[in-house]
Enzyme design. Sequence first.
Site, mmCIF file in Angstrom:
data_model
loop_
_atom_site.group_PDB
_atom_site.id
_atom_site.type_symbol
_atom_site.label_atom_id
_atom_site.label_comp_id
_atom_site.label_asym_id
_atom_site.label_seq_id
_atom_site.Cartn_x
_atom_site.Cartn_y
_atom_site.Cartn_z
ATOM 1 N N HIS A 96 0.829 -1.208 0.000
ATOM 2 C CA HIS A 96 0.000 0.000 0.000
ATOM 3 C C HIS A 96 0.863 1.258 0.000
ATOM 4 O O HIS A 96 0.609 2.196 -0.774
ATOM 5 C CB HIS A 96 -0.922 0.008 1.224
ATOM 6 C CG HIS A 96 -1.684 1.289 1.391
ATOM 7 N ND1 HIS A 96 -2.901 1.520 0.786
ATOM 8 C CD2 HIS A 96 -1.392 2.419 2.091
ATOM 9 C CE1 HIS A 96 -3.329 2.734 1.110
ATOM 10 N NE2 HIS A 96 -2.427 3.297 1.905
ATOM 11 N N GLU A 97 1.879 1.290 0.857
ATOM 12 C CA GLU A 97 2.743 2.472 0.928
ATOM 13 C C GLU A 97 3.528 2.666 -0.361
ATOM 14 O O GLU A 97 3.734 3.795 -0.809
ATOM 15 C CB GLU A 97 3.686 2.383 2.132
ATOM 16 C CG GLU A 97 2.971 2.354 3.481
ATOM 17 C CD GLU A 97 1.981 3.490 3.680
ATOM 18 O OE1 GLU A 97 2.153 4.563 3.061
ATOM 19 O OE2 GLU A 97 1.008 3.311 4.430
ATOM 20 N N HIS A 100 1.624 4.506 -2.978
ATOM 21 C CA HIS A 100 1.742 5.973 -2.972
ATOM 22 C C HIS A 100 2.969 6.421 -3.759
ATOM 23 O O HIS A 100 2.927 7.448 -4.453
ATOM 24 C CB HIS A 100 1.830 6.487 -1.537
ATOM 25 C CG HIS A 100 0.555 6.378 -0.766
ATOM 26 N ND1 HIS A 100 -0.641 6.884 -1.239
ATOM 27 C CD2 HIS A 100 0.277 5.827 0.448
ATOM 28 C CE1 HIS A 100 -1.610 6.647 -0.348
ATOM 29 N NE2 HIS A 100 -1.071 6.011 0.675
ATOM 30 N N HIS A 104 3.075 8.847 -7.019
ATOM 31 C CA HIS A 104 3.983 9.987 -7.138
ATOM 32 C C HIS A 104 4.745 9.926 -8.453
ATOM 33 O O HIS A 104 4.859 10.926 -9.175
ATOM 34 C CB HIS A 104 4.963 9.999 -5.960
ATOM 35 C CG HIS A 104 5.739 11.266 -5.843
ATOM 36 N ND1 HIS A 104 6.754 11.429 -4.927
ATOM 37 C CD2 HIS A 104 5.673 12.440 -6.525
ATOM 38 C CE1 HIS A 104 7.261 12.644 -5.058
ATOM 39 N NE2 HIS A 104 6.620 13.266 -6.009
#
Length: 230
Positions: A96-97, A100, A104
């Site tokens: 999940h991280e 991100h 980006h």
Amino acid sequence: MMSYYILIGAIMLVSWYVSNKLKSKFKKYSKIQLENGMSGAEIARKMLADHHITDVEVISTQGRLTDHYHPTKKTVNLSESVYNQRNAAAAAVAAHEVGHAVQHAKAYKWLEMRSQLVPVVSVASQLSQWVIFGGIILMTMVSVGVGQMVLLAGIIMFGLGTLFSFITLPVEYDASNRALAWLKSNGIVNTDEYAYAEDSLKWVARTYVVATVGSLATLLYFITIYLGRD
């Protein structure tokens, strides 16, 4: 003000339930070791590599559920348990991280909008409630006109925080979708492990939904005060 306290109490109760449910889910899935034996850090690095992202570092951070992606420093920060452990919950959070970081890298518009709001919201959120309550006090003790002006300023500041919460929702859901799609398509998890990872991320998302609903409800309540309908 009684209606406000009842509203806040209800929101806190729901938030407590969701938070405790999330913790219990993570506790349960943290006991299920991945068949492939990969740690959260290894999964994060592989997902970055598979997306050809070479300028983001995976690091360990202290605390529990402190996992986050830092767009300025370009670091995927994983809590110690996620970084080191080799279970379904760790796999879900790590992916999940990295989701991100992928956002980006691909200039995902909702993430860019949220990043632009961060400097303003960080200041406004700290001051908004003080300004709002200051306006309410001025309305009752000094001058309704002056109090309303101060109250309106506080409402606008609080509204920025509410807007930030709404923008956060698609960012978080998209990161989870990217994570789950990658975990599944690359065979990082088996069928059962995928279900556990999916359930974990659903409860993470619900914490953001509760926070957003709570922020909107509070904002609407302050607006009713400004309009003189309390």
